[in-house]
Design an enzyme around this catalytic site. Structure first.
Site, PDB file in Angstrom:
ATOM      1  N   TYR A  59      33.362 -16.297  97.626  1.00  0.00           N
ATOM      2  CA  TYR A  59      32.390 -15.733  98.570  1.00  0.00           C
ATOM      3  C   TYR A  59      33.076 -15.324  99.868  1.00  0.00           C
ATOM      4  O   TYR A  59      32.908 -14.193 100.352  1.00  0.00           O
ATOM      5  CB  TYR A  59      31.296 -16.760  98.859  1.00  0.00           C
ATOM      6  CG  TYR A  59      30.262 -16.270  99.846  1.00  0.00           C
ATOM      7  CD1 TYR A  59      29.218 -15.441  99.442  1.00  0.00           C
ATOM      8  CD2 TYR A  59      30.325 -16.639 101.187  1.00  0.00           C
ATOM      9  CE1 TYR A  59      28.269 -14.986 100.351  1.00  0.00           C
ATOM     10  CE2 TYR A  59      29.386 -16.199 102.097  1.00  0.00           C
ATOM     11  CZ  TYR A  59      28.360 -15.373 101.678  1.00  0.00           C
ATOM     12  OH  TYR A  59      27.431 -14.912 102.578  1.00  0.00           O
TER      13      TYR A  59
ATOM     14  N   LYS B 157      33.584 -11.407 101.387  1.00  0.00           N
ATOM     15  CA  LYS B 157      33.048 -10.946 102.662  1.00  0.00           C
ATOM     16  C   LYS B 157      34.176 -10.473 103.594  1.00  0.00           C
ATOM     17  O   LYS B 157      33.982  -9.539 104.386  1.00  0.00           O
ATOM     18  CB  LYS B 157      32.230 -12.056 103.319  1.00  0.00           C
ATOM     19  CG  LYS B 157      30.941 -12.400 102.565  1.00  0.00           C
ATOM     20  CD  LYS B 157      29.979 -11.222 102.485  1.00  0.00           C
ATOM     21  CE  LYS B 157      28.633 -11.615 101.897  1.00  0.00           C
ATOM     22  NZ  LYS B 157      27.661 -10.506 101.862  1.00  0.00           N
TER      23      LYS B 157
END
Length: 243
Positions: free
Chosen positions: A167, A171
């Site tokens: 994750y 990002k």
């Protein structure tokens, strides 16, 4: 442009921060397309907002399906001929917090990047011609403070121990795409920015304390930037975050 003449599209908008972003944009008078992969849920959410007097309409858009993306872009072209605001809100967090960074499965990495990066690239590419038809296009990429490499290597930072590698890295990559796209469009009317919504209590983060109303404010602020506003930034509620 005044807000009442603008057209926005928010991905992943049938719940959580996306749905609240639609609500706040519509409350500001923006005609907002509520996009979701489940058309029935998108229609249901749109009808609820319409019943409250908000200018919202549903559109089917599965960000992981190229055909769905192309169909949605064609539909916006037919309905409106342009797009003024694109909020890339859809995202997933599927890391197993009990595992070390080296133990996360390759399937987790691939699925996370497919949605959090590659889907954003594909959606943005599909809608860019419509944004270029706008006199003041805006692209908002919903990132996370967990994208910050500077904070991840700072033992005093609030995220130092939060290691959700797939994750977080997805990002970080989204932020890099934001910077590159902003550079490409620097001499146009389109502004491209990344935001951190905050630690918002959603299905993805049920233990968080921040209300979804506050979580949508950073996206909405960047979506409604004046023509002299910034581009190529990474912020939370208007405050810059370290890359």
């Amino acid at each position: 442009m005044n807000t009442s003449s603008r057209i926005a599209l928010v991905t992943g908008a049938t719940r959580g921060i996306g749905l609240e972003t639609v609500r706040q944009l519509a409350r500001a008078g923006v005609h907002t397309l509520l996009a979701g992969r489940d058309r029935a849920r998108a229609v249901e959410a749109s009808l609820d907002l319409q019943s409250q007097g908000f200018p919202v309409e549903a559109i089917a858009l599965d960000v992981n399906d190229g055909a769905s993306i192309r169909e949605a872009a064609a539909e916006v072209q037919r309905r409106h001929g342009r797009l003024d605001i694109l909020v890339n809100n859809a995202g997933i967090l599927i890391d197993d917090a009990a595992l070390k960074p080296s133990q996360q499965s390759l399937e987790t990495w691939r699925a996370t990047f497919e949605t959090n990066l590659f889907a954003v690239v594909e959606v943005t590419r599909a809608f860019l011609p419509l944004l270029q038809a706008s006199p003041s296009g805006r692209i908002v990429n919903v990132s996370s403070i967990l994208a910050s490499l500077a904070l991840h290597v700072d033992p005093s930072s609030p995220i130092y121990g939060i290691k959700l590698p797939a994750y977080n890295a997805s990002k970080s990559a989204l932020n890099a795409f934001t910077v590159h796209l902003a550079w490409e469009l620097r001499e146009t009317a389109i502004k491209v920015n990344a935001i951190h919504p905050g630690a918002v209590k959603t299905d993805m983060n049920p233990s968080a304390q921040m209300d979804v109303v506050d979580g949508a404010r950073s996206s909405v602020a960047m979506a409604l930037l004046d023509d002299d506003g910034p581009t190529g930034t990474f912020t939370h509620l208007g405050e810059p975050l370290p890359w």
